[in-house]
Design a protein around this motif. Structure first.
Motif, PDB file in Angstrom:
ATOM      1  N   THR A   1       0.940  -1.186   0.014  1.00 44.20           N
ATOM      2  CA  THR A   1      -0.086   0.089   0.015  1.00 44.20           C
ATOM      3  C   THR A   1       0.764   1.124  -0.044  1.00 44.20           C
ATOM      4  N   LEU A   2       2.006   1.316   0.758  1.00 46.58           N
ATOM      5  CA  LEU A   2       2.924   2.453   0.843  1.00 46.58           C
ATOM      6  C   LEU A   2       3.607   2.557  -0.602  1.00 46.58           C
ATOM      7  N   ASP A   3       4.033   1.404  -1.153  1.00 48.39           N
ATOM      8  CA  ASP A   3       4.602   1.624  -2.422  1.00 48.39           C
ATOM      9  C   ASP A   3       3.692   2.155  -3.321  1.00 48.39           C
ATOM     10  N   PHE A   4       2.452   1.862  -3.387  1.00 47.64           N
ATOM     11  CA  PHE A   4       1.533   2.133  -4.253  1.00 47.64           C
ATOM     12  C   PHE A   4       1.353   3.646  -4.066  1.00 47.64           C
ATOM     13  N   ALA A   5       1.114   4.139  -2.780  1.00 48.70           N
ATOM     14  CA  ALA A   5       0.981   5.530  -2.556  1.00 48.70           C
ATOM     15  C   ALA A   5       2.009   6.269  -3.076  1.00 48.70           C
ATOM     16  N   ALA A   6       3.327   5.873  -3.003  1.00 51.21           N
ATOM     17  CA  ALA A   6       4.328   6.618  -3.521  1.00 51.21           C
ATOM     18  C   ALA A   6       4.359   6.671  -5.120  1.00 51.21           C
ATOM     19  N   VAL A   7       4.303   5.666  -5.574  1.00 49.41           N
ATOM     20  CA  VAL A   7       4.469   5.671  -7.055  1.00 49.41           C
ATOM     21  C   VAL A   7       3.129   6.349  -7.725  1.00 49.41           C
TER      22      VAL A   7
END
Length: 524
Positions: free
Chosen positions: A284-290
């Protein structure tokens, strides 16, 4: 231009690279290991010769006996990791342009290579085209894929919610559509964490070198539209990522997967049921970043892609909100398999230290929105030395974004820039320390830990770190150290392989890559 092409050729992040040329018989390994593609006229030019005695060497045009350059092999150096002794043939002083070979009496003749401006342009195109060959849920027609054309596979329009991911509004067995995306390097599943960091690297390439990317074409179906090919390719994966978010709460499923790996068959032969599994904090955090980064990158293309930038930013903020409520939702596949069926045995990509994911997500949201709540949440400078980037260590991506967009930051971000610069420079200084005295003379290979699973991504990400340090103030030693890792990837290594498939003269056959093994085409 050198920095731009080196960045492209280094931006591989673990995915197999697409072929440049059709199948051809491979020559036997050469006794002289060098960059099999070539060198820039003014750049360093080095070959390594394992097991050689002291001797002269000669630079010749293929088929000629008249030397263009003559030199002496360097002192013997022992490579403790490869357990071999080598000597270097340094012909950096040669500025002649053309096609050449290195000849060492009693040893042999190298593969041919070029000395020319833009010598790596074709490799750069191949790296980008490699992502096209990894596309899921679509046919690759001969007009774009040549000998590697194939029918569509894995439409992913009937994906089930796995019991590990079940919620009241999406119970187990709920049918979802989640097409597109890239296959993983070796299998046909789609993983958010490594896919997200790869996508972030491609978007960063565009942000660093927009003019270069604008003219980089690779003959893909979208090449005639108003969007650069690198962003069109990024979109293929981005649109899949958007389907991996639960719109009800903002959480992101860790991966889309079979219960077990497909066999070594083509995508169209695969009909196994696919699932989305448990939502995880890391995904979820990788998704939020990209997605925050994508909102920034795609906003200038609003006419061609109306609403996309706003949709990406909304998805990013929703993901951030879910992660704040679920800060320790770790994907533990073995534990899940004790509770839920079917058991999942594909790549876990588990990550239980998500401090770097928090930093990357907070940084990208801060830079895109200028909302300092995200900066305050980033805790970016609290960690120790900066590591090399990888799918499980994305903190460097946050640092690179701050360096890239420093002038646009609010006062809080600008105050931190000296520390950010210092940490990136310290990472790069560690990578280039002593490389010139190593056996192969490359930044890659300073320790055995460089050679883990997917070690070419390690070499590439080291090169990107060195280029980021070079971009700070144009100090040439960082660029030259990055070039050594490009040389490593293209053949100046202990094995003598050019690790970019389809490039050079001696590149890997039979990689762990299902289409390459199943398509009946000799070249991967």
């Amino acid at each position: 231009m050198i920095a731009k092409v080196v960045r492209w050729a280094l931006a591989s992040s673990g995915l197999l690279v697409g072929p440049l040329q059709p199948a051809r018989a491979q020559p036997p390994p050469a006794a002289i290991h060098l960059n099999q593609v070539g060198f820039y006229p003014a750049a360093p030019k080095v070959a390594i010769v394992p097991g050689a005695a002291a001797s002269p060497f000669y630079l010749l045009a293929p088929g000629s006996t008249k030397p263009v350059f003559t030199g002496e092999l360097g002192a013997a150096r022992y490579d403790s990791l490869a357990r071999q002794t080598v000597r270097a043939a340094d012909f950096s002083a040669c500025r002649a342009r053309g096609t050449f070979v290195v000849s060492v009496p009693g040893v042999g003749v190298s593969y041919s290579f070029q000395i020319a401006p833009r010598v790596h342009a074709a490799v750069a195109r191949a790296v980008l085209k490699g992502f096209y060959y990894q596309r899921a849920s679509t046919a690759l027609p001969p007009a774009y894929a040549g000998a590697w054309s194939r029918p569509a596979g894995h439409p992913d329009t009937q994906v089930l919610v796995h019991p590990s991911a079940a919620t009241a509004h999406r119970p187990a067995g709920t049918v979802l559509a989640s097409p597109r995306g890239w296959y993983d390097a070796g299998d046909y599943n789609k993983y958010v964490v490594n896919s997200g960091s790869t996508l972030g690297t491609l978007l960063a390439l565009y942000e660093d070198f927009p003019a270069y990317c604008a003219q980089l074409t690779t003959t893909i179906p979208e090449s005639t539209n108003a969007v650069p090919d690198v962003l069109d390719e990024a979109l293929w994966n981005l649109r899949w990522l958007l389907t991996m978010q639960d719109p009800a709460d903002g959480g992101v499923y860790h991966k889309l997967t079979n219960a077990s790996f497909d066999g070594m068959v083509m995508p169209a032969a695969c009909h196994t049921q696919r699932y989305v599994v448990q939502k995880s904090t890391a995904a979820t955090l990788d998704f939020a970043a990209v997605l925050a980064q994508a909102s920034r990158v795609f906003r200038p293309f609003g006419r061609a892609l109306p609403g996309l930038a706003d949709s990406c930013l909304h998805a990013s903020t929703q993901a951030w909100g879910w992660a704040r409520q679920h800060p320790a939702s770790y994907y533990r596949q073995n534990e899940l398999n004790k509770q839920f069926q079917p058991a999942i045995s594909t790549g876990a990509y588990g990550d239980e230290d998500v401090r770097d994911e928090w930093a990357w997500a907070a940084t990208e949201l801060y830079v895109t929105t200028k909302d300092e709540q995200y900066w305050q949440a980033s805790d970016l400078l609290a960690a120790g030395p900066l590591p090399v980037a990888s799918w499980s260590q994305v903190r460097p991506l946050a640092y690179y974004t701050l360096l890239r967009l420093g002038p646009t930051l609010t006062a809080a971000g600008r105050r931190a820039l000296p520390q950010v610069q210092q940490k990136v420079r310290a990472l790069a200084d560690g990578l280039r320390a002593g490389y010139a005295t190593r056996a192969c003379g490359t930044a890659m290979g300073h320790a055995a830990t460089d050679y883990g699973w997917g070690s070419n991504a390690e070499a590439a990400n080291q090169g990107i770190a060195l280029l980021q340090a070079y971009r700070l103030n144009g100090e040439q030693p960082y660029l030259l150290a990055a070039l050594t890792n490009l040389d490593y990837l293209l053949g100046r290594n202990a094995t003598g392989y050019c690790f970019v498939t389809g490039s050079g003269h001696h590149s890997p056959q039979h990689p762990h890559h299902r289409p390459s093994e199943a398509d009946g085409v000799p070249a991967p």
